[in-house]
Design an enzyme around this catalytic site. Structure first.
Site, PDB file in Angstrom:
ATOM      1  N   TRP A  55       0.831  -1.215   0.000  1.00 14.98           N
ATOM      2  CA  TRP A  55       0.000   0.000   0.000  1.00 14.98           C
ATOM      3  C   TRP A  55       0.860   1.257   0.000  1.00 14.98           C
ATOM      4  O   TRP A  55       0.520   2.248  -0.645  1.00 14.98           O
ATOM      5  CB  TRP A  55      -0.968  -0.011   1.179  1.00 14.98           C
ATOM      6  CG  TRP A  55      -1.922  -1.165   1.144  1.00 14.98           C
ATOM      7  CD1 TRP A  55      -2.133  -2.088   2.126  1.00 14.98           C
ATOM      8  CD2 TRP A  55      -2.796  -1.544   0.056  1.00 14.98           C
ATOM      9  NE1 TRP A  55      -3.071  -3.006   1.718  1.00 14.98           N
ATOM     10  CE2 TRP A  55      -3.497  -2.698   0.465  1.00 14.98           C
ATOM     11  CE3 TRP A  55      -3.051  -1.019  -1.211  1.00 14.98           C
ATOM     12  CZ2 TRP A  55      -4.426  -3.335  -0.356  1.00 14.98           C
ATOM     13  CZ3 TRP A  55      -3.976  -1.655  -2.032  1.00 14.98           C
ATOM     14  CH2 TRP A  55      -4.645  -2.795  -1.592  1.00 14.98           C
TER      15      TRP A  55
ATOM     16  N   ASP B  27      -1.370   6.655   6.294  1.00 13.75           N
ATOM     17  CA  ASP B  27      -2.493   5.782   5.955  1.00 13.75           C
ATOM     18  C   ASP B  27      -2.666   4.834   7.139  1.00 13.75           C
ATOM     19  O   ASP B  27      -1.782   4.017   7.413  1.00 13.75           O
ATOM     20  CB  ASP B  27      -2.145   5.011   4.669  1.00 13.75           C
ATOM     21  CG  ASP B  27      -3.161   3.935   4.307  1.00 13.75           C
ATOM     22  OD1 ASP B  27      -4.140   3.751   5.045  1.00 13.75           O
ATOM     23  OD2 ASP B  27      -2.959   3.290   3.254  1.00 13.75           O
TER      24      ASP B  27
ATOM     25  N   LYS C  27     -11.847  -1.586   7.114  1.00 13.08           N
ATOM     26  CA  LYS C  27     -10.985  -2.489   7.856  1.00 13.08           C
ATOM     27  C   LYS C  27     -11.425  -2.538   9.320  1.00 13.08           C
ATOM     28  O   LYS C  27     -11.804  -3.572   9.822  1.00 13.08           O
ATOM     29  CB  LYS C  27      -9.514  -2.046   7.774  1.00 13.08           C
ATOM     30  CG  LYS C  27      -9.010  -1.836   6.351  1.00 13.08           C
ATOM     31  CD  LYS C  27      -8.799  -3.134   5.584  1.00 13.08           C
ATOM     32  CE  LYS C  27      -8.711  -2.965   4.075  1.00 13.08           C
ATOM     33  NZ  LYS C  27      -7.547  -2.270   3.572  1.00 13.08           N
TER      34      LYS C  27
HETATM   35  C1  PLP Z   1      -7.013  -1.949   2.251  1.00 11.66           C
HETATM   36  C2  PLP Z   1      -5.986  -0.922   2.307  1.00 11.66           C
HETATM   37  C3  PLP Z   1      -5.837   0.025   1.275  1.00 11.66           C
HETATM   38  C4  PLP Z   1      -6.708   0.024   0.051  1.00 11.66           C
HETATM   39  O1  PLP Z   1      -7.980   0.482   0.375  1.00 11.66           O
HETATM   40  P1  PLP Z   1      -9.093   0.804  -0.728  1.00 11.66           P
HETATM   41  O2  PLP Z   1     -10.187   1.378   0.115  1.00 11.66           O
HETATM   42  O3  PLP Z   1      -9.438  -0.492  -1.377  1.00 11.66           O
HETATM   43  O4  PLP Z   1      -8.532   1.783  -1.679  1.00 11.66           O
HETATM   44  C5  PLP Z   1      -4.878   0.997   1.431  1.00 11.66           C
HETATM   45  N1  PLP Z   1      -4.091   1.055   2.514  1.00 11.66           N
HETATM   46  C6  PLP Z   1      -4.201   0.144   3.509  1.00 11.66           C
HETATM   47  C7  PLP Z   1      -3.292   0.238   4.705  1.00 11.66           C
HETATM   48  C8  PLP Z   1      -5.142  -0.863   3.438  1.00 11.66           C
HETATM   49  O5  PLP Z   1      -5.229  -1.761   4.431  1.00 11.66           O
END
Ligand code: PLP
Length: 360
Positions: free
Chosen positions: A101, A171, A195
């Site tokens: 990511w 993030d 998540k």
């Molecule tokens: C799942 C995830 C993403 C991607 O998320 P989307 O909503 O599908 O764009 C990005 N960063 C992290 C840390 C994730 O766990």
């Protein structure tokens, strides 16, 4: 009705109490005669829902007054572009590459300016967090970017990098609300809700006010400017209304459980049960550096692909689902977010012990 133990990395398990409340309100939300799904986002009833969601999140995270909370769409992926489009005033940013990511975000930022990888753990398939105490931070970097919890690999920054005074962007999709954080250390904290918070379709952005400006990259669409959403209370256009409503319920659930300090304690206790087992098992092993272990995503392997597949299949039949590791790494991964009850982890470990006896 029979519910499974869902170890999915996302979309993921939600608190049963929240789902029950939402079910009870499905046809008639608090005497309005309609579902929240059918409600105008400009209605009084909905304004109250989003205002309370924001207030509860602010209370949970102790968000300072000089930060805005935005409820957006487009997934974490959209933030990979929005961050550089809005923040790259000097056209430079530094990225710490600790997994897929972070790498995606870094690659996206390269479209908009100089995105430098100043540290990486790619050399050991992202199984650790690099030393970030003395990084070659660029003198003109507009920000330093991290993926704080690496969902796929199961590592977490337990200490934030020294950004040498530069704005930190994180993030936190897979560790959002799993423990207390000091918001003032960040310029932007963002994460997809699917998540650890709510349904897919909502991204929450917590952004320091001085970073919200009209001075964005030329050609940045209106919808991709933080200012557009900040000026309009996340309602410039129709927000992901139902998703925000569920997030709001999760915030209340977290408050009722004692807030983030209590969640941290619970999550540590829960993760310890699984990690302690992995450390004493002769069949299963954890895959990452112990000091960098995530409390939320726990990858493990037997070292034998066929045995891994057998385990995943038998676990599923026993009601432990979505334990297959990410397609890029294989093996297994148990995501044990806030809403995963401790019994779920205890029972999983008991199942793993039995599997080890039969197959060890
Ligand atoms: C799942 C995830 C993403 C991607 O998320 P989307 O909503 O599908 O764009 C990005 N960063 C992290 C840390 C994730 O766990």
């Amino acid at each position: 009705m029979s519910r499974v133990y869902n170890f999915s990395a996302g979309p993921a398990v939600l608190p049963e109490e929240v789902l029950k409340e939402a079910a009870a309100e499905m046809l008639d939300y608090q005497g309005t005669g309609m579902s929240v799904m059918e409600m105008s986002h400009r209605s009084k009833a909905y304004q109250k829902i989003i205002d309370e969601a924001e207030a509860d999140l602010r209370e949970l995270m102790n968000i300072p007054d000089n930060y805005k909370v935005l409820f957006l769409q487009g997934g974490a992926h959209q933030q990979f572009a929005m961050v550089p489009m809005n923040l790259m005033k000097n056209g430079t940013a530094d990225y710490i590459i600790t997994g897929q990511w972070a790498k995606r975000a870094w690659q996206e930022a390269q479209k908009y300016g100089r995105a430098n990888a100043i540290a990486s753990s790619a050399d050991k398939t992202f199984s650790y967090i690099p030393d970030c105490s003395d990084l070659p931070v660029s003198a003109d970097a507009d920000y330093v970017y991290i993926c704080e919890n690496n969902t796929i690999y199961g590592t977490k920054f337990h200490q934030l990098p020294d950004t040498k005074g530069k704005t930190l962007v994180a993030d936190v999709s897979s560790c959002f609300l799993s423990e207390p954080v000091d918001v003032s250390k960040y310029g932007i904290i963002y994460g997809g809700a699917q998540k650890n918070i709510g349904p897919a379709g909502v991204v929450i952005v917590i952004i320091r006010e001085d970073l919200i400006t009209e001075d964005v990259l030329a050609g940045t669409p209106t919808m991709l400017q933080y200012k557009t959403h900040a000026d309009n209370g996340s309602m410039y256009n129709t927000p992901p209304a139902y998703g925000i409503y569920i997030c709001g319920k999760v915030f209340k659930w977290l408050k009722a459980r004692g807030g983030l300090a209590a969640m941290k304690e619970y999550n540590e206790k829960k993760a310890k049960i699984l990690y302690d087992f992995l450390d004493r098992s002769k069949l299963f092993q954890g895959t990452v550096s112990k000091k960098d272990r995530s409390l939320m995503n726990v990858p493990f392997v037997t070292g034998d692909k066929e045995l891994d597949a057998k385990f995943v299949k038998e676990a599923e039949a026993a009601g432990f689902v979505n334990l297959k590791g990410h397609r890029s790494v294989g093996g297994m991964r148990a995501s044990i977010y806030n809403a995963m009850p401790i019994e779920g982890v205890e029972k999983l470990v008991a199942f793993m012990e039995a599997f080890e006896k039969e197959n060890g």
